[in-house]
Design an enzyme around this catalytic site. Structure first.
Site, short mmCIF file in Angstrom:
data_model
loop_
_atom_site.label_atom_id
_atom_site.label_comp_id
_atom_site.label_asym_id
_atom_site.label_seq_id
_atom_site.Cartn_x
_atom_site.Cartn_y
_atom_site.Cartn_z
N SER A 131 0.85 -1.19 0.00
CA SER A 131 0.00 0.00 0.00
C SER A 131 0.88 1.24 0.00
CB SER A 131 -0.89 0.02 1.24
OG SER A 131 -1.57 1.25 1.37
N TYR A 143 -2.87 0.18 10.65
CA TYR A 143 -2.95 -0.38 9.30
C TYR A 143 -1.69 -0.05 8.51
CZ TYR A 143 -4.09 -0.82 4.37
OH TYR A 143 -4.05 -1.14 3.04
#
Length: 219
Positions: A131, A143
């Site tokens: 990501s 996250y």
């Protein structure tokens, strides 16, 4: 090609793109109904579904065995992942943290551990969904921290796999308009955009190692 998290979003789009490019695909996820629909749309000679929770070691072992029996396992796309339900650390949901760590880190490690022996047989290719959050500082983001692990682990794996001719690529998208989010994200990348990046990486000549592909919405 084995794809985890294959029932929707990036995983499903990659399954369709891979099949269109001549790959036989093994689709792994927990959503049996969605997988069955996807296999039907691709064709049962080109795709099989395996019910798999990547946080369960026995599930992952069985998944790899099923993939190897379907054909020579030459690529694995470790795509299963989970996002945050709240931002920051002080206000974070600890149950969600546990789930993210289990799926994004532990599930990835299990997938790698049991797929590498099969990939080694064919000097195969491991792809991992990272990501843009794993390449930047996002305040208090657990996250993001899990994706920092993914990116670091991916670089370590690329060095390990190169010893026997294997390749490892981290696919690092910015915001993607998929069911990962509860609301639509107009202007974001599409799952098909990410699938094309996966196809680009696996289609390179074997002498070329693509360590990372960073993708962001333009503008």
């Amino acid at each position: 090609m084995l794809i985890t998290g294959a029932s929707s979003g990036i995983g499903a789009a990659t399954a369709k793109a891979a099949a269109a490019n001549g790959w036989k695909v093994v689709l792994a996820a927990r959503s049996a109904d969605k997988l069955a629909t996807l296999v039907s749309s691709i064709g049962e000679t080109k795709a099989i579904a395996v019910n798999c929770d990547v946080t369960r070691e026995e599930d992952v072992k069985s998944c790899i065995e099923a993939a190897a029996s379907f054909g020579s396992l030459k690529a694995v796309f470790a795509n299963a992942g989970l996002g945050a339900t709240s931002s920051g650390s002080e206000s974070g949901d600890t149950d969600n943290w546990r789930q993210m760590i289990d799926v994004n880190i532990w599930g990835l490690c299990l997938t790698v551990r049991y797929s590498l022996p099969e990939l080694r047989k064919h000097a195969g290719h491991l792809l991992i969904t990272g990501s843009s959050a794993g390449r930047s500082i996002v305040k208090g983001s657990v996250y993001g921290a899990t994706k920092w692990f993914v990116h670091g682990y991916g670089q370590n794996l690329a060095m390990e796999m190169a010893e026997w001719g294997g390749r490892c690529t981290v696919i690092a998208p910015g915001m993607v308009d998929t069911p990962f989010f509860d609301t639509p994200k107009p202007g974001a990348l599409t799952a098909e955009d990410v699938a094309e990046a996966v196809m680009y990486a696996v289609q390179q000549p074997h002498r070329v190692g693509i360590r990372e592909i960073l993708m962001t919405p333009n503008g």
